[in-house]
Design an enzyme around this catalytic site. Structure first.
Site, PDB file in Angstrom:
ATOM      1  N   ASP A  26      12.010  86.652  59.912  1.00  0.00           N
ATOM      2  CA  ASP A  26      10.873  85.743  60.117  1.00  0.00           C
ATOM      3  C   ASP A  26       9.843  85.902  59.000  1.00  0.00           C
ATOM      4  O   ASP A  26       9.854  86.892  58.255  1.00  0.00           O
ATOM      5  CB  ASP A  26      10.235  86.096  61.476  1.00  0.00           C
ATOM      6  N   ASP A  64       9.794  75.924  65.749  1.00  0.00           N
ATOM      7  CA  ASP A  64       9.425  76.571  67.004  1.00  0.00           C
ATOM      8  C   ASP A  64       9.384  75.548  68.128  1.00  0.00           C
ATOM      9  O   ASP A  64       9.192  75.912  69.292  1.00  0.00           O
ATOM     10  CB  ASP A  64       8.039  77.224  66.877  1.00  0.00           C
TER      11      ASP A  64
HETATM   12  C1  DGJ Z   1       7.866  82.776  64.968  1.00  0.00           C
HETATM   13  C2  DGJ Z   1       9.269  82.354  65.232  1.00  0.00           C
HETATM   14  O1  DGJ Z   1       9.477  81.048  64.783  1.00  0.00           O
HETATM   15  C3  DGJ Z   1       9.574  82.510  66.714  1.00  0.00           C
HETATM   16  O2  DGJ Z   1      10.855  82.041  66.999  1.00  0.00           O
HETATM   17  C4  DGJ Z   1       9.410  83.951  67.084  1.00  0.00           C
HETATM   18  O3  DGJ Z   1      10.379  84.713  66.445  1.00  0.00           O
HETATM   19  C5  DGJ Z   1       8.003  84.437  66.726  1.00  0.00           C
HETATM   20  N1  DGJ Z   1       7.688  84.151  65.361  1.00  0.00           N
HETATM   21  C6  DGJ Z   1       7.883  85.909  66.967  1.00  0.00           C
HETATM   22  O4  DGJ Z   1       6.703  86.399  66.541  1.00  0.00           O
END
Ligand code: DGJ
Length: 777
Positions: A476, A544
Site C-alpha cells: 500500500d 477503495d
Molecule cells: C488503503 C487501502 O486502499 C485499503 O484497502 C486498506 O488496505 C487501507 N489502506 C489500510 O490502511
C-alpha cells in the site's frame, strides 16, 4: 520488424506501420503512424513546402521553405522556428536553444535495457526489435538518442529518450519527454481517465481543438487525479470501428502529457516526466534516460486498441513469474474489521472464507505493534503480540490448514511519527530543512533516495514475508509526496524521480528472489495504477470504492488500457460503506467478476441465502476464471448511459455482463449483441442462475406468498434470510452471426405481473450470460 531503406525508417507491427525520415536539413520528419503500409517511396506522405509561409521563421537561409513550424517531427527543440511545445528544455551555456539533427542509428534484436527504470520486456516473443536513432546538437554539446522498440505481436511500439552531455560544461535538464508524436488531425477526441480517491479512472472526453490540453500528476505518484494513459480517436471512431491511438507510460511518478493542435492542422502529443519541480544536472559525459512511453494504434476502434494494450501488458509488462498465472480468489479482512481485530477474529473469518471457496486470505492493516489506528506504528515490522500471540507463522499455518494461502498488507514507503523507526531515524524522512513536515494520513514519506532506507526496506519486508510464510503481499501507499527534499541527491529537482527509480530497485530486490509471492499494488485504491507498478505486480487494487455501481465507471475506465488480469475487484457489504447504496449481491459479484475477484465482507453477518449465493459465485468464477482474467475483453455499445455491457472471450466461449444502473418505468426492450463468435456455429446463451432476495420485492411479495406478510416485519426479514426466488431464467440460441446481430432479451419487470423468464433488474440489476458452443455441449 524494423527496416531502414535508404534514409527511410520503417517500423512495422502485425497491423500497423510507423514511418519517419530525415528532412534535407537532418530533422526527423514523422511520416505515418497508422494502418500497415507496404514499403514504397514516401514522397506523398511528406509535408509539402511549396512556398514560404507568412510569419514563419526559416531554418536555413538557403531554403526559404524550411520552416519547422509546419513539419511533423519525431523530436523537436527550442529556437529553430517550431513554436509548438518543445519536448525538451535544457539549460546549457548558450541558453535553451536545441537543434537535433540526424547523426546515425543502430538496429538490434530484443529490447534496450534501461539503467534505472523498468521497461517492457520481450518475454517469449521472438519478433521484438529495437532501433536507436542518434541526433546531435554539436553547438550545445548534446547528443539525443531516440529509442524505439517494436512489439510486433501485440501491435505496440514503445519509445523513450536519452540525453547525453557531450560538452565540457554541466547542463541542467528541466524537461525531457519520453515521446513526441505529431499526427495530422482527424477530428480527434482525447479521452483521459481522471478522478480522485474512491472515484478513480472515470473517462472524460474533449474535442482536440486549437491550443493545448494537458493532464498530469504533481503528487509524486502517477495518481488518481489523472492516469498517465490516454486515448486519441478520430471523429468517426466507435468502440468497434475507426482510428484510435493509445499512449501510456511505464512510470509510477509524476507525469505530464499534452495535446496541442496547431494552425497547420497538426496535433502534437507529448508525454513524459512531470517537469514541475524536476531538474536534472548532467555533468560532462553523463546521460539521462526517460521512462518508456507506450504507443498503440488500432483501426478497429477503442475495443481494438484496448485489446492491443491488454495483450501488451499481459505479455510484456507483467513480470514473467506472473504471466498467465491464474489470480486467486482473495478474502481481505479490511472492510470487515478495519484495525479492530486479533488472531481469533481473523481465524473465524478465515474459516468462513475457506468454506465459501476462497483461495487466499489477506491480513490487512493493523497487524504490527502500535497499529490500533492510522496514527502510529508504520515503519515498524514487529508483529503485535497482543493480536497474534503465537506470531504470524503460527497463524499462516492455520490458514494453510484451511486450504488457503496467506497474504499480508504492508506500507513500506511510509512512516508514522509515532513509531520506533521515526524515533531511531528522524533523518530518514523526506523533509525540507527548517520546515515542519506536512503529513497525510498521519504519515510521512521515507526518503528512498537514501540507500540505507532502501536496504532497511529490503531487509525488513523480505524477512517479514519469509518468516510469516506469506505467498501474497498487498503493498500500500497512502499519501502523496510533499516536502520533496533529500540530502542524498545532487539537486533538489532530482528527488521525486530518484524516489521512483529507487522504489523500482527496492521492489526488484524484494520480489525477484521470491517468485512464489504474488504482489498486489495499492495506493488508497488506484492512486498508483500504472504500467510502472505492473512491471512488479500482478494486480492493483483499483479503488477503495467497492460499490458495484461506482465500480462500473472505474473498471470500465481502466479497461481501456489495462487488462482485467491486473484489476483487483472485491464484493463487499450492502448498503455500501461509502455511498449507502443498496445493491443486490448478484450485481456486486457480476461487476467484480470482470477483474481479479475477492471478497471484503464481514462474513459473520451473512445469511444462509447469502452464503449459498457466494459459494455459487466463487465456484462460477473459478470455472470461468481464464475467461474473466485473460479472455479478450470488449465494451459493448451503450444505447443508454445507464446500461453497461461487458464481454469476455470470443471464438468458442464468452461471458457477457449486462448491468443496469437505473430502471425506467416500462423499460425499453434490450438488445444484446455478442460479438467475435464463429459464423455458422450454433451457440447456446444461458443466463447465470442467480437469486432474487424476497425483501427486494417489498409489499409485492404478498402477490406470490400464500400467507400475508408485513414487508418490513420480522417474519419477512427471517424468511428473506432463508428463501429467495430464482432469478434470470433465460436461454437463447443462435449462430455466431445471429448473436452478433443482437439477442432481443426477455422483458424487464414492469409491474404487470411475474413470469419465470421476466428480467427482475430494477435499479442496479444485472445478469451474466454464458455463451457455449451447442455442437460441443
Ligand atoms: C488503503 C487501502 O486502499 C485499503 O484497502 C486498506 O488496505 C487501507 N489502506 C489500510 O490502511
Amino acid at each position: 520488424m524494423i527496416e531502414v531503406r535508404g534514409d527511410l525508417f520503417l517500423l512495422a507491427t502485425r497491423s500497423t506501420s510507423y514511418w519517419f525520415a530525415p528532412t534535407p536539413h537532418g530533422h526527423l520528419e514523422h511520416l505515418h503512424y497508422g494502418p500497415s503500409l507496404p514499403a514504397q517511396d514516401p514522397a506523398a506522405l511528406r509535408v509539402k513546402r511549396d512556398l514560404p509561409h507568412g510569419s514563419s521563421v526559416v531554418y536555413s537561409p538557403d531554403d526559404a521553405t524550411s520552416s519547422l513550424d509546419a513539419v511533423p517531427l519525431e523530436f523537436s527543440g527550442i529556437g529553430q522556428g517550431d513554436y509548438r511545445l518543445s519536448p525538451i528544455e535544457v539549460a546549457h551555456p548558450l541558453g535553451f536553444d536545441t537543434d537535433f539533427v540526424y547523426a546515425g542509428h543502430r538496429l538490434f534484436d530484443g529490447t534496450a535495457p534501461h539503467p534505472t527504470l523498468p521497461v517492457a520486456e520481450a518475454g517469449e516473443q521472438p519478433d521484438v526489435q529495437s532501433l536507436e536513432v542518434t541526433l546531435v546538437d554539436a553547438l550545445a554539446g548534446l547528443e539525443l538518442t531516440l529509442v524505439y522498440t517494436v512489439f510486433a505481436d501485440v501491435d505496440v511500439i514503445t519509445r523513450r529518450t536519452r540525453l547525453r552531455n557531450t560538452g565540457a560544461a554541466t547542463v541542467e535538464l528541466a524537461k525531457l519527454a519520453s515521446v513526441q508524436l505529431d499526427l495530422p488531425d482527424r477530428g480527434f477526441t482525447i479521452r483521459t481517465f481522471d478522478g480522485g480517491w474512491i472515484h478513480e479512472a472515470h473517462a472524460h472526453d474533449r474535442t482536440v481543438s486549437s491550443g493545448v490540453f494537458s493532464i498530469g500528476s504533481t503528487t509524486g505518484a502517477s495518481s488518481n487525479r489523472h492516469n498517465p494513459g490516454f486515448l486519441l480517436f478520430a471523429d468517426d471512431a466507435t468502440e468497434d470501428s475507426g482510428w484510435a491511438y493509445g499512449v501510456n507510460l511505464v512510470y509510477s511518478g509524476g507525469h505530464a502529457s499534452s495535446v496541442e493542435r496547431d494552425a497547420h492542422g497538426s496535433v502534437r502529443v507529448l508525454s513524459g516526466i512531470q517537469p514541475q519541480g524536476f531538474r536534472w544536472p548532467l555533468f560532462p559525459g553523463e546521460a539521462f534516460e526517460t521512462p518508456e512511453a507506450v504507443l498503440a494504434f488500432s483501426a478497429e476502434g477503442l475495443n481494438g486498441l484496448s485489446d492491443r494494450m491488454h495483450r501488451f501488458v499481459n505479455a510484456h509488462i507483467t513480470p514473467a513469474r506472473y504471466r498467465g498465472l491464474p489470480r486467486p480468489v482473495v478474502y481481505n479482512s479490511w472492510e470487515a474489521t478495519y484495525f479492530d481485530f486479533d488472531e481469533k477474529r481473523q481465524l473465524s473469518l478465515a474459516r468462513q472464507a475457506a468454506k465459501l471457496g476462497v483461495e487466499l486470505f489477506v491480513i490487512d492493516d493493523g497487524w504490527f505493534v502500535g497499529r490500533d489506528d492510522d496514527t502510529a506504528g508504520l515503519g515498524d515490522y514487529t508483529v503485535d503480540a497482543k493480536k497474534f500471540p503465537s506470531g504470524l507463522r503460527a497463524f499462516t499455518r492455520k490458514v494453510e490448514k484451511l486450504g488457503m494461502r496467506a497474504g499480508l498488507w504492508v506500507e513500506p514507503e511510509m512512516v508514522n511519527e509515532r513509531s520506533e523507526l521515526a524515533r531511531a531515524h528522524p533523518e530518514w524522512m523526506l523533509r525540507v530543512p527548517g520546515k515542519a513536515p506536512r503529513e497525510g494520513r498521519h504519515q510521512q514519506v521515507l526518503d528512498l533516495c537514501n540507500p540505507d532506507v532502501s536496504d532497511y526496506l529490503v531487509e525488513q519486508v523480505g524477512r517479514t514475508i519469509d518468516e510469516g510464510g506469506f505467498t501474497y503481499v498487498k503493498w500500500d501507499m497512502n499519501r502523496h509526496l510533499a516536502d520533496v527534499y533529500s540530502p542524498h541527491v545532487a539537486h533538489p529537482g532530482m528527488t521525486a524521480h530518484r524516489y521512483v527509480e529507487n522504489l523500482s530497485a527496492v521492489l526488484e530486490r524484494i520480489f525477484a528472489p521470491r517468485p512464489h509471492v504474488l504482489l498486489e499494488m495499492c495506493s488508497s485504491g488506484g492512486n498508483r495504477f500504472d504500467l510502472g507498478m505492473l512491471r512488479f505486480a500482478a494486480t492493483i487494487w483499483a479503488s477503495d470504492d467497492t460499490d458495484p455501481i461506482e465500480r462500473l465507471e472505474i473498471q470500465q475506465g481502466l479497461s481501456y488500457l489495462y487488462p482485467l488480469s491486473t484489476i483487483s475487484a472485491h464484493v463487499s457489504a450492502s448498503p455500501h460503506q461509502q455511498t449507502l447504496r443498496d445493491t443486490p449481491l448478484s450485481t456486486r459479484f457480476n461487476v467484480a467478476a470482470f477483474g481479479c475477484l475477492g471478497y471484503e465482507y464481514d462474513l459473520d453477518f451473512l445469511s444462509a441465502e447469502e452464503r449459498r449465493e457466494i459459494t455459487d459465485q466463487i465456484a462460477f468464477y473459478q470455472a470461468h476464471r481464464a475467461l474473466f482474467q485473460f479472455g479478450r475483453f470488449r465494451r459493448g455499445a451503450r444505447p443508454r448511459p445507464d446500461r453497461f455491457v461487458w464481454q469476455v472471450g470470443d471464438g468458442d466461449a464468452a461471458i457477457v455482463g449486462n448491468v443496469q444502473r437505473g430502471v425506467r418505468a416500462a423499460p425499453e426492450r434490450d438488445v444484446l449483441p455478442i460479438v467475435g463468435l464463429h459464423p455458422g456455429i450454433p451457440y447456446r446463451v444461458v443466463a447465470k442462475p442467480q437469486r432474487l432476495a424476497l425483501d427486494r420485492l417489498g409489499h409485492l411479495v404478498n402477490h406470490v406468498s400464500p400467507v400475508k406478510l408485513d414487508p418490513s416485519g420480522l417474519v419477512m426479514n427471517v424468511v428473506s434470510k432463508h428463501r429467495s426466488l430464482p432469478d434470470a431464467v433465460e436461454e437463447y440460441r443462435g449462430t455466431g452471426e445471429l448473436l452478433a446481430a443482437g439477442i432481443r432479451l426477455h422483458m424487464q419487470f414492469a409491474g404487470t405481473g411475474h413470469a419465470a423468464t421476466l428480467r427482475m433488474l430494477g435499479d442496479f440489476g444485472s445478469t451474466l450470460y454464458v455463451v457455449t458452443r451447442e455442437d460441443e455441449a
